[in-house]
Design a protein around this motif. Sequence first.
Motif, PDB file in Angstrom:
ATOM      1  N   MET A   1       1.024  -1.565  -0.413  1.00 36.03           N
ATOM      2  CA  MET A   1      -0.044  -0.204   0.105  1.00 36.03           C
ATOM      3  C   MET A   1       0.982   1.444  -0.209  1.00 36.03           C
ATOM      4  SD  MET A   1      -3.496   1.027   0.368  1.00 36.03           S
ATOM      5  CE  MET A   1      -3.706   2.404   0.860  1.00 36.03           C
ATOM      6  N   ARG A   4       2.845   1.262  -3.329  1.00 35.22           N
ATOM      7  CA  ARG A   4       2.068   2.114  -4.549  1.00 35.22           C
ATOM      8  C   ARG A   4       1.880   3.545  -4.034  1.00 35.22           C
ATOM      9  NH1 ARG A   4      -2.799   3.211  -6.384  1.00 35.22           N
ATOM     10  NH2 ARG A   4      -3.222   3.489  -4.588  1.00 35.22           N
ATOM     11  N   LEU A   5       1.829   3.948  -3.008  1.00 40.50           N
ATOM     12  CA  LEU A   5       1.566   5.285  -2.850  1.00 40.50           C
ATOM     13  C   LEU A   5       2.763   6.128  -3.253  1.00 40.50           C
ATOM     14  CD1 LEU A   5      -0.605   6.550   0.008  1.00 40.50           C
ATOM     15  CD2 LEU A   5      -0.313   7.478  -1.618  1.00 40.50           C
ATOM     16  N   ASP A   8       3.906   6.036  -6.859  1.00 39.51           N
ATOM     17  CA  ASP A   8       3.024   6.559  -7.466  1.00 39.51           C
ATOM     18  C   ASP A   8       3.682   8.646  -8.026  1.00 39.51           C
ATOM     19  OD1 ASP A   8      -0.374   7.428  -8.353  1.00 39.51           O
ATOM     20  OD2 ASP A   8       0.475   9.249  -7.429  1.00 39.51           O
ATOM     21  N   LYS A   9       3.806   9.008  -6.600  1.00 41.86           N
ATOM     22  CA  LYS A   9       4.554  10.563  -6.277  1.00 41.86           C
ATOM     23  C   LYS A   9       5.752  10.261  -7.055  1.00 41.86           C
ATOM     24  CE  LYS A   9       4.205  13.319  -2.147  1.00 41.86           C
ATOM     25  NZ  LYS A   9       4.450  13.767  -1.073  1.00 41.86           N
ATOM     26  N   LEU A  11       6.330   9.579  -9.973  1.00 37.39           N
ATOM     27  CA  LEU A  11       5.982   9.198 -11.156  1.00 37.39           C
ATOM     28  C   LEU A  11       5.473  10.548 -11.817  1.00 37.39           C
ATOM     29  CD1 LEU A  11       6.186   8.055 -14.391  1.00 37.39           C
ATOM     30  CD2 LEU A  11       3.488   7.510 -13.543  1.00 37.39           C
ATOM     31  N   PHE A  12       5.222  11.001 -10.662  1.00 41.34           N
ATOM     32  CA  PHE A  12       4.247  12.921 -10.647  1.00 41.34           C
ATOM     33  C   PHE A  12       5.899  13.108 -11.279  1.00 41.34           C
ATOM     34  CE2 PHE A  12       3.039  16.602  -8.961  1.00 41.34           C
ATOM     35  CZ  PHE A  12       1.992  16.475  -9.540  1.00 41.34           C
ATOM     36  N   ASN A  13       5.778  13.288  -9.751  1.00 42.59           N
ATOM     37  CA  ASN A  13       7.404  14.544  -9.148  1.00 42.59           C
ATOM     38  C   ASN A  13       8.331  14.004 -10.908  1.00 42.59           C
ATOM     39  OD1 ASN A  13       7.152  16.093  -7.038  1.00 42.59           O
ATOM     40  ND2 ASN A  13       7.626  14.218  -6.058  1.00 42.59           N
ATOM     41  N   ILE A  15       7.489  13.574 -14.250  1.00 43.63           N
ATOM     42  CA  ILE A  15       6.727  14.296 -14.874  1.00 43.63           C
ATOM     43  C   ILE A  15       6.730  16.260 -14.272  1.00 43.63           C
ATOM     44  CG2 ILE A  15       4.369  14.361 -16.254  1.00 43.63           C
ATOM     45  CD1 ILE A  15       3.751  11.488 -15.914  1.00 43.63           C
TER      46      ILE A  15
ATOM     47  N   PHE B  94       0.727  21.593 -11.889  1.00 41.07           N
ATOM     48  CA  PHE B  94       1.585  20.896 -11.309  1.00 41.07           C
ATOM     49  C   PHE B  94       2.874  21.675 -10.331  1.00 41.07           C
ATOM     50  CE2 PHE B  94       3.246  18.265 -15.652  1.00 41.07           C
ATOM     51  CZ  PHE B  94       2.119  17.253 -15.149  1.00 41.07           C
ATOM     52  N   ILE B  98       4.338  20.704  -6.509  1.00 43.88           N
ATOM     53  CA  ILE B  98       4.927  20.305  -6.725  1.00 43.88           C
ATOM     54  C   ILE B  98       6.177  20.423  -5.322  1.00 43.88           C
ATOM     55  CG2 ILE B  98       6.407  20.390  -9.338  1.00 43.88           C
ATOM     56  CD1 ILE B  98       7.285  23.183  -8.452  1.00 43.88           C
ATOM     57  N   GLY B 197      -5.886   6.700   0.317  1.00 46.74           N
ATOM     58  CA  GLY B 197      -5.302   6.341  -0.669  1.00 46.74           C
ATOM     59  C   GLY B 197      -5.367   6.545  -1.113  1.00 46.74           C
ATOM     60  N   ALA B 198      -5.908   7.514  -1.932  1.00 49.94           N
ATOM     61  CA  ALA B 198      -6.026   7.973  -3.423  1.00 49.94           C
ATOM     62  C   ALA B 198      -4.326   9.097  -3.501  1.00 49.94           C
ATOM     63  CB  ALA B 198      -6.708   9.081  -3.203  1.00 49.94           C
ATOM     64  N   GLY B 199      -3.703   8.268  -5.080  1.00 49.47           N
ATOM     65  CA  GLY B 199      -2.156   8.467  -5.184  1.00 49.47           C
ATOM     66  C   GLY B 199      -2.950   9.973  -5.343  1.00 49.47           C
ATOM     67  N   LYS B 200      -1.061  10.536  -6.262  1.00 45.19           N
ATOM     68  CA  LYS B 200      -1.345  12.129  -6.419  1.00 45.19           C
ATOM     69  C   LYS B 200      -2.011  11.853  -7.990  1.00 45.19           C
ATOM     70  CE  LYS B 200       1.508  15.017  -4.080  1.00 45.19           C
ATOM     71  NZ  LYS B 200       1.209  15.945  -4.098  1.00 45.19           N
ATOM     72  N   PHE B 201      -2.335  11.090  -8.836  1.00 48.40           N
ATOM     73  CA  PHE B 201      -3.090  11.454 -10.266  1.00 48.40           C
ATOM     74  C   PHE B 201      -4.463  11.331 -10.161  1.00 48.40           C
ATOM     75  CE2 PHE B 201       1.443   9.751 -11.204  1.00 48.40           C
ATOM     76  CZ  PHE B 201       1.380  11.195 -12.756  1.00 48.40           C
TER      77      PHE B 201
END
Lengths: 297, 301
Positions: A1, A4-5, A8-9, A11-13, A15, B94, B98, B197-201
């Motif tokens: 868990m 995964r978070l 995700d973070k 990948l976001f950073n 991009i 963005f 950040i 549990g929701a991610g950034k996206f």
Amino acid sequence: MHYRLSKDKILFNIIAYTFLMAFTVCCLLPFLFVLSGALSSERSILEHGYSLFPREFSLSAFRTLLAMPGDILNAYGVTVTITVLGTAVGLFITAMAAYVLQRKCFPHRNAFAFFFYFTTIFEGGIVPKYILMIRYLDMKNNLLALILPLLINVFYIIIIRSTISSSLPNSLIESAEIDGAGEFQIFRKIVIPLSKPILATVGLFMALEYWNDWFNAMLYVDQKSLIPLQYYLYKMLSQITMLRELVSKVPQMTAVTPPEESFKMAMTLVTIGPILLLYPFVQKYFVSGIMVGAVKG
Amino acid sequence: MRRNTKRNQVLLLMILPAVLYFIIFAYIPMTGIVLAFKNYNYIDGIFLSPWNGLKNFKFLFSGGKIFRVAWNTLAYNTVFIAVNQSLQIITAVFLTEIASKHFRKFSQSAIFLPYFISWVIVGGFIYNLFNYEYGTLNSFLSAAGKNPVDMYSNVGAWKYVLVFVNAWKWVGYGSVIYLAAITGIDKEIYEAASIEGAGKFRQIFSITLPLIVPQIVTLILLDVGRIFKGDFQMFYQVTGNNPLLYETTDVIDTFVVRSLLQLQDVGMSSAAGLMQSVINFVILISVNAVVRRTQRDYALF
């Protein structure tokens, strides 16, 4: 868990930073190219073209700039004059109109507001305006031709009006009224001092418009002494194409030399200079101005 | 009562300069639209020049250029809206997400900077980049052992250049409004989502974007209201008013100014101008009517 978070973070950073970095570089690079061109020797530009860093460092372009400042100083003078005069007079008229429009005791204030607003919905267009200026107002080669077309903007009236009515308590104006203050006195002694932030913001927007204007100069001015900075630069940058055409048509014209490449870039820098210098200090006013405009405009 | 009349007189006097200004520089030019139906000459002026019916319009349409120019204006503005709004939203999202405060500040300042630069300077940048002999693009190409490119004989490429330059100039400005909207969203919503549990996206697509829909709609509608208006200064300066490029870069506004200043054709240019004003007016009124019916709060007037 948890794993995964963080993936995700990451990948976001990647991009977000890549995108912002690329955009930032795109926005700054042209300034560097120009700076590099201005600091390059003419020979290295003619041989290799412009580059990110000067191949051969030289200050000769700035030396030429300092040696023949007559026209340039004059253009600077014209730009400073129209910016100061236009902003001061325009801001005064705009603020007065805005104050009157938010006075609830003023009859027909909605009709007046509509009278102003309608001009943004329907326009006569450039042709009647041009003929009015040239034929009826005799504005060809008149300094006022560079000031009047940008003097008052309806959106600024609207923005100042809503800021006054939302930030100045009505009771303040009413108590001044009871004390016997006249309307202009209330405007001058209470409204102006208490609306300084919004007046400064709108004033900066107006000043920027005047500083960057070349279009009205192109329409109304061809006398050398009245040419503002931006139009001066435009004429210099476009001269090369004109000269080339002339040379191809008239052989003996080859003796005329177009302005040097490095000189053009130096001149471009001189034109943006004041804006770049002031930018760090005024940026926040523009940001707040856009937000006020978005909420109230 | 007397005092009230006195007060109103002063107020009237204070609003008078602005009223006079708009009478002279907006309402009198509006009556000048009659020029579209006249055979203008300088001596008789706007109102005494002889009428010539629809001749100016016939001439305007018979050239055929007006269709291309109108199409260019619409097509460019449509692409500008799509590209700019998307980039503005992405940039704002963005920038708020950040972690590095310093980079955020620096990046935001850099992206906002082009807004402050006149179109003449942008024209200078374009010259610096694309000039055949000395341009930065060609010095890079030749340094890489490739053949130089003559952008001014490559008509199709300018569509992309213009879309790029327009985004470059305006995205920083436009993203400010979205930044404000996103900053206004309640932080607790994100905290709750993150605990769930929701991610950034997921957070961006399920919280941020849905909550700024009102701003998106308003800004797009504002742009649509101007869709028939070309940005004269941009098209003129970026292309250097180069006749070789008219086919893909000429919009109504450049066409009108050129017909007026270079061809001195007052009749045709005012016919084109009137057509543009009327279409603009109709679009603006319809957009506003639609908004009034669906989302009253966002109506312009």
